[in-house]
Design an enzyme around this catalytic site. Structure first.
Site, mmCIF file in Angstrom:
data_model
loop_
_atom_site.group_PDB
_atom_site.id
_atom_site.type_symbol
_atom_site.label_atom_id
_atom_site.label_comp_id
_atom_site.label_asym_id
_atom_site.label_seq_id
_atom_site.Cartn_x
_atom_site.Cartn_y
_atom_site.Cartn_z
ATOM 1 N N ASP A 151 18.637 5.342 15.743
ATOM 2 C CA ASP A 151 17.971 4.074 15.461
ATOM 3 C C ASP A 151 18.915 3.067 14.804
ATOM 4 O O ASP A 151 19.912 3.444 14.172
ATOM 5 C CB ASP A 151 16.772 4.302 14.542
ATOM 6 C CG ASP A 151 15.716 5.182 15.168
ATOM 7 O OD1 ASP A 151 15.615 5.184 16.401
ATOM 8 O OD2 ASP A 151 14.995 5.878 14.417
ATOM 9 N N LYS A 152 18.561 1.806 14.918
ATOM 10 C CA LYS A 152 19.351 0.716 14.347
ATOM 11 C C LYS A 152 19.683 0.956 12.877
ATOM 12 O O LYS A 152 20.830 0.818 12.462
ATOM 13 C CB LYS A 152 18.586 -0.603 14.494
ATOM 14 C CG LYS A 152 19.216 -1.782 13.763
ATOM 15 C CD LYS A 152 18.327 -3.018 13.842
ATOM 16 C CE LYS A 152 18.904 -4.146 12.999
ATOM 17 N NZ LYS A 152 18.037 -5.355 13.020
#
Length: 342
Positions: A151-152
Site C-alpha cells: 500500500d501507498k
C-alpha cells in the site's frame, strides 16, 4: 451522447467506475457516495464530473446533490491523461538494496504509490523504475516489472522483475505461497496470545468499496491466512510480526482489525482514533503526538525471501524499521514504563 459511445470513442481519456448501492444504503449525496468508493477521488474531481454530465444513476445523468438509495446503479467517468503518459519515466531516487540482471529489490518509502492510477498519475514507483530500467517486462495488469505490491502508506521491501523469465518464475512463487513476507505492525490493544493464525476470506466491503472486510464463512472474497507473533507489549498497543501465507489487498490491516487489533493510525480502518486507553486529556495529547510522529498506518514490509529465478539460490532480504515507526514505538515504550496502565 450515451455512456457506451463515450467509452468507445474516448476510452483513452476516461476512467470508468460502476457501483450498485447495497440494500442497507441510507440516502446519501452521490458525491459523498463516490468518495466512499473511489480511492483518491477528491470531492472537486467528483463535482467536476457532475458538471460535465459524467455521473449517471440508473442510466440517467444526475447532479452532485442527487441522493443515492439502496439498489441504485451509479456510474461515473473521470478524465485522465492518456495511458502512455501514465507510464512515463521520472527521475525519482530509489533505495535499491540489491540488483542483478534479473531482478532488483526496492525499499519503498511510505507515501509512494506503487503504480499509476486515479489521482496518482506521476511520482509512482513504476515511474521511477522506468527511468532506472529501460525495458521492464509487462504483466497481465499492465504494471511492468511488478510481481507484488504494498500500500501507498506502507513502507518496506518489494521485488521487481527485470526480465520475462524472472517475472514468470517469481510470480509462480507468490502464487504457490512459497515466498517469504514478514511485516512489522503496531496495533491497538494488548494481543494476549503470544502467536496465532488468522484465517478468513477477504473481499470488498459492500458499503464502502475503499475498504476490505473478512467474510468468516467464506461466502465471499478470497481465502486469506496471516500468521502473527507478539514482539513486544506496550500497554495499550502491541508490536507484532505478521507473516503472509496469502497476499490479499489490505490483508494484515483487515485481519488484525478482525481480531480486535486495528493497526495504529490506520485511518481507513478506524485506527486513527483512540481505541484503547483512557479519556484523560494528557493521554489524548500523547496519542495525538504519536499520530503526528507516524502520520500513516504503522506497517512495514521488513523481510522478503524467494528463490532466485536464474541461480536457484535462496535470497532473503531484511530492512530496518523507518524512523517514523521507530520514534513512535519508542514513545509508547517510554509511556508504558512510566505510566500506571490498567
Amino acid at each position: 451522447m450515451s455512456e457506451k459511445k463515450i467509452e468507445a470513442s474516448e476510452e483513452e481519456l476516461f476512467e470508468h467506475y460502476s457501483f450498485t448501492a447495497s440494500k442497507g444504503q441510507d440516502p446519501l449525496r452521490v458525491d459523498k457516495f463516490l468518495m466512499n468508493f473511489i480511492e483518491n477521488a477528491t470531492r472537486n474531481k467528483i463535482q467536476q464530473a457532475a458538471k460535465d454530465g459524467h455521473i449517471w444513476v440508473n442510466d440517467t445523468i444526475v447532479k452532485q446533490n442527487y441522493k443515492v438509495k439502496a439498489g441504485d446503479e451509479v456510474k461515473v467517468l473521470f478524465e485522465h491523461p492518456p495511458y502512455e503518459l501514465l507510464l512515463s519515466p521520472e527521475d525519482i531516487p530509489l533505495e535499491i538494496p540489491y540488483e542483478d540482471d534479473s531482478l532488483l529489490i526496492v525499499n519503498k518509502p511510505a507515501g509512494m504509490v506503487v503504480h499509476p492510477g486515479h489521482g496518482n498519475y506521476s511520482g509512482t514507483l513504476i515511474n521511477a523504475l522506468l527511468f532506472h530500467i529501460e525495458n521492464l517486462p509487462a504483466n497481465s495488469n499492465e504494471r511492468p516489472g511488478l510481481v507484488h505490491r504494498i500500500d501507498k502508506d506502507t513502507s518496506g521491501l518489494l521485488v521487481v522483475a527485470k526480465t520475462e523469465e524472472a517475472m514468470t518464475h517469481l510470480a509462480k512463487q507468490f502464487f504457490d505461497k512459497t515466498s517469504e513476507r514478514e511485516y512489522i505492525a503496531l496495533v491497538w490493544g494488548n494481543v494476549e496470545e503470544d502467536e496465532g493464525t488468522i484465517v478468513g476470506a477477504i473481499g470488498r466491503n459492500p458499503k464502502n468499496r475503499l475498504q476490505m472486510q473478512v467474510f468468516p464463512e467464506g461466502e465471499q472474497g478470497k481465502d486469506a491466512v496471516t500468521h502473527y507473533r507478539v514482539i513486544e507489549r506496550l500497554g495499550y498497543v502491541t508490536l507484532v510480526s505478521c507473516r503472509l501465507e496469502t497476499g490479499r489487498t489490505h490483508q494484515i490491516r483487515v485481519h488484525m482489525k478482525f481480531i480486535g487489533h486495528t493497526l495504529f493510525n490506520d485511518e481507513r480502518y478506524g485506527g486513527d482514533k483512540i481505541l484503547k486507553g483512557t479519556s484523560f486529556t494528557k493521554y489524548k495529547q500523547f496519542v495525538d503526538n504519536c499520530f503526528k510522529i507516524l502520520p500513516r498506518q504503522a506497517l512495514h514490509a521488513k523481510t522478503l525471501g524467494f528463490i532466485h529465478p536464474v541461480t536457484g539460490r535462496t535470497m532473503r532480504f531484511s530492512s530496518d524499521l523507518p524512523q517514523d515507526m521507530t520514534d513512535c514505538i519508542e514513545k509508547w515504550r517510554h509511556y508504558s514504563k512510566h505510566s500506571f496502565l490498567s
